[in-house]
Write an enzyme that holds these catalytic residues in place. Structure first.
Site: not given
Ligand code: PEP
Length: 255
Positions: A12, A97, A99, A169, A175, A215, A237
């Protein structure tokens, strides 16, 4: 081949007040029903961990966190320890992650300390790796992922490794609405499993779930989840709405 139960995890991020988080968690619990054919984890922000945990009590949905500090306690202003998470019945924790790596300067070495600490404290790491767009375009994807996997998992023992969950990822897909093609994702997932086999033996690697993140949506999930080495999704998301998250759970159950 080992059967790996699919896992759908919601990240989240920095969204939802405790009241909003409780409302969403209630909807997700209702959508999940009593199903046990897919593992489901939601990772609310820390401020909602306790209240969401109460909603999940007695359900099949598990509680995750988005980060931890490797130490048990001490002078680490603003940080949260494994003991604090365990006290709130958290079972999973997202680590590394992109980020956190890009915006908060987390290094492979620091993420490694977190992975080791999580495992020592009975928290299952959802350990994230993935390349940037520049790295992909430079043909460095596999090299980057290899470095992240090997450095992030240094010192993890063979027995503890079975508790790991890896999330591949690609940073350029997070995102952005740009999803990796199934072939791009499967290639990296298979490569990660090969690395895990080298580190921990083939039988252990066959047990470890490797999630795709970037995504993932109800529309693209069925094809991704049908790939041999894609064992679920880490969802940003689309996890913020019970309907899309519920559809992803259903898609995972169908595979
Ligand atoms: C994430 O931040 O782990 C992610 C996969 O985000 P999103 O699904 O929004 O791309």
């Amino acid at each position: 081949m080992t059967h790996r139960k699919k896992l759908i995890a919601g990240n989240w991020k920095m969204n939802k007040t405790p009241a909003d988080a409780v409302a969403l968690a209630r909807e997700i619990v209702a959508a999940a029903g009593q199903r046990t054919d897919v593992d489901i984890v939601i990772c609310p922000p820390f401020t909602a961990t306790e209240s969401v945990g109460k909603v999940l009590d007695g359900s099949t949905v598990k509680l995750g966190a988005q980060n931890l500090h490797p130490e048990k306690s001490g002078a680490f202003t603003g940080e949260i320890s494994p003991d604090m998470l365990r006290a709130l019945f958290v079972s999973h924790v997202i680590l590394g992650h992109s980020e956190r790596r890009a915006l908060f300067g987390e290094t492979d070495a620091f993420i490694n300390l977190k992975v080791l600490s999580a495992l020592k404290n009975q928290l299952r790491p959802i350990f994230c790796v993935g390349e940037t767009l520049a790295e992909r375009e430079a043909g460095a994807t596999l090299k980057v992922v290899q470095t992240q996997v090997e450095a992030g998992l240094e010192g993890v023992g063979r027995e503890a490794a079975a508790d790991l969950i890896i999330a591949y990822e690609p940073v350029w897909a997070i995102g952005t609405g740009k999803v990796a093609t199934t072939a791009q994702a499967q290639e990296v997932h298979a490569f990660i499993r090969m690395l895990l086999a080298k580190l921990f033996t083939e039988p252990v690697a066959q047990k470890i779930r490797i999630l795709y993140g970037g995504s993932m949506k109800p529309a693209n999930a069925p094809e991704l989840l049908a790939q041999t080495d894609i064992d679920g999704g880490l969802i940003g998301g689309a996890s913020l709405e019970a309907r899309s998250f519920g559809e992803l759970i259903t898609a995972a159950a169908a595979k």
